[in-house]
Design a protein around this motif. Structure first.
Motif, PDB file in Angstrom:
ATOM      1  N   ASP A  85       0.836  -1.218   0.000  1.00 17.52           N
ATOM      2  CA  ASP A  85       0.000   0.000   0.000  1.00 17.52           C
ATOM      3  C   ASP A  85       0.866   1.261   0.000  1.00 17.52           C
ATOM      4  N   LYS A  86       1.954   1.218   0.791  1.00 17.46           N
ATOM      5  CA  LYS A  86       2.852   2.380   0.822  1.00 17.46           C
ATOM      6  C   LYS A  86       3.507   2.609  -0.536  1.00 17.46           C
ATOM      7  N   MET A  87       3.808   1.531  -1.229  1.00 20.44           N
ATOM      8  CA  MET A  87       4.374   1.666  -2.568  1.00 20.44           C
ATOM      9  C   MET A  87       3.387   2.359  -3.495  1.00 20.44           C
TER      10      MET A  87
ATOM     11  N   LYS B  60       0.939   5.401  -7.893  1.00 21.62           N
ATOM     12  CA  LYS B  60      -0.407   4.821  -8.030  1.00 21.62           C
ATOM     13  C   LYS B  60      -0.511   3.870  -9.217  1.00 21.62           C
ATOM     14  N   GLN B  61       0.438   3.945 -10.140  1.00 22.60           N
ATOM     15  CA  GLN B  61       0.411   3.077 -11.315  1.00 22.60           C
ATOM     16  C   GLN B  61       1.310   1.852 -11.151  1.00 22.60           C
ATOM     17  N   ASN B  62       1.721   1.575  -9.918  1.00 21.92           N
ATOM     18  CA  ASN B  62       2.572   0.399  -9.678  1.00 21.92           C
ATOM     19  C   ASN B  62       1.697  -0.849  -9.733  1.00 21.92           C
ATOM     20  N   ALA B  63       1.603  -1.415 -10.926  1.00 19.30           N
ATOM     21  CA  ALA B  63       0.700  -2.547 -11.148  1.00 19.30           C
ATOM     22  C   ALA B  63       1.114  -3.776 -10.352  1.00 19.30           C
TER      23      ALA B  63
ATOM     24  N   ILE C  32      -3.529  -2.330 -16.150  1.00 18.89           N
ATOM     25  CA  ILE C  32      -2.431  -1.354 -16.164  1.00 18.89           C
ATOM     26  C   ILE C  32      -1.195  -1.963 -16.828  1.00 18.89           C
ATOM     27  N   ASN C  33      -0.934  -3.210 -16.508  1.00 19.97           N
ATOM     28  CA  ASN C  33       0.237  -3.901 -17.063  1.00 19.97           C
ATOM     29  C   ASN C  33      -0.174  -5.286 -17.532  1.00 19.97           C
TER      30      ASN C  33
END
Length: 350
Positions: A295-297, A302-305, A334-335
């Motif tokens: 969640d922190k990532m 926000k686009q960290n699929a 997203i990915n």
């Protein structure tokens, strides 16, 4: 008849004059050489090295083959740190067949220090002819190591171990040669031999820990990483992260995440640290804790699929299949490359 006799007498006189002139010239040359040689030695005895060098160079101008002059120049050039010129003087004596063992050793050492490796090997061979028992295998091994010829370097380093049993560098460089060839199994005994001979080289111990890690021997990897720390290896971020991984790989979750959390306090937005912590908890079935770090990532990206996909996997592991699948599907939108993980257990690359 008289004219012929007169011509003959004139010719003899001329030859006598030429011969006498040549002898006088040779005598002058020899006298000048010895004069400047002696002046150089006087200046040298007074500690005036630069002045002595000037005198020796003048002597050399009169006779560039004079052994004593060349010897004085070789020594004086070396003392004045003119190493290339010193080497050339030693080489001249070797070529003329007037060099003793000391000249051979110095030519080899200077060529080695000047990184003129092919020349150094030439002088090494010449030295071995006049002094077969001279222990030069370690330096020859270094030359081949620097040239990337690991086969020859290992051969000479093994010879060096016999010549100089207490030289820890020889087995260490054999270990490095095997490591560079990714032959980790053969590297290990030489690493161990090196660190037994020299306990001050903490980074050698550290390297051995990394070699065990490359071999997936997690227990020994942790043992030697800890030993490296005890012996004083620099505990920078890389070392601490490697130590944390070693702890995690041996099932020591608390020790591993403890190190990672300390590092995260110093680098709170480090994506790699956040992911390592999340993976550590995920592998131990602590899905709530894992989600916290993924969640922190997402807060920072926000686009960290991949992070989103793994949060979905955590929900599914906790029994909320519907929500988990929805998040995984959103991550795949997203990915699309994550679709291949749908039926796999491994974590996606972050």
């Amino acid at each position: 008849m008289i004219s012929k006799l007169f011509y003959f007498l004139c010719l003899c006189g001329l030859l006598f004059v030429v011969s006498a002139t040549a002898k006088a010239g040779n005598s002058f040359q020899e006298d000048s050489t010895m004069h400047y040689l002696e002046q150089g030695r006087i200046e040298k005895s007074k500690g005036r090295k630069l002045e002595s060098l000037k005198q020796f160079e003048k002597a050399y101008e009169y006779d560039s083959t004079h052994t004593e002059v060349i010897t004085e120049l070789a020594t004086t050039y070396y003392e004045l740190r003119k190493y290339a010129k010193s080497k050339d003087m030693h080489a001249k004596l070797i070529k003329a067949g007037k060099a003793d063992v000391g000249h051979h050793k110095q030519a080899f050492q200077l060529a080695f220090n000047l990184k003129q490796f092919d020349e150094a090997l030439h002088y090494a061979n010449a030295l071995k002819k006049v002094a077969p028992d001279e222990p030069i295998a370690f330096m020859v091994g270094q030359i081949y190591h620097k040239k990337g010829n690991f086969g020859e370097s290992i051969k000479y380093f093994n010879q060096a171990i016999k010549e100089e049993p207490k030289n820890a560098e020889a087995p260490y460089l054999i270990a490095r040669a095997y490591t560079d060839m990714m032959n980790y199994k053969n590297a290990i005994p030489y690493f161990k031999q090196a660190i037994e001979l020299d306990a001050t080289k903490a980074h050698w111990v550290y390297e051995l820990g990394l070699v065990y890690y490359a071999m997936n021997d997690d227990k020994n990897s942790l043992t030697y990483l800890l030993l490296a720390g005890e012996r004083g290896v620099r505990k920078d971020n890389t070392y601490m992260e490697n130590l944390a991984i070693a702890y995690l790989n041996t099932g020591k979750l608390n020790e591993g995440v403890g190190i990672l959390k300390e590092a995260l306090e110093r680098r709170p937005t480090d994506q790699n640290l956040l992911n390592m912590l999340a993976e550590a908890y995920y592998d131990k079935g602590k899905y709530a804790e894992a989600m916290e770090y993924w969640d922190k990532m997402l807060e920072y990206d926000k686009q960290n699929a991949s992070a989103l996909y793994m949060i979905g996997m955590c929900y599914q592991k906790q029994g909320d299949k519907q929500k988990g699948q929805r998040l995984c599907d959103k991550a795949i939108e997203i990915n699309p490359g994550l679709a291949s993980l749908k039926h796999k257990k491994e974590l996606p690359a972050m």
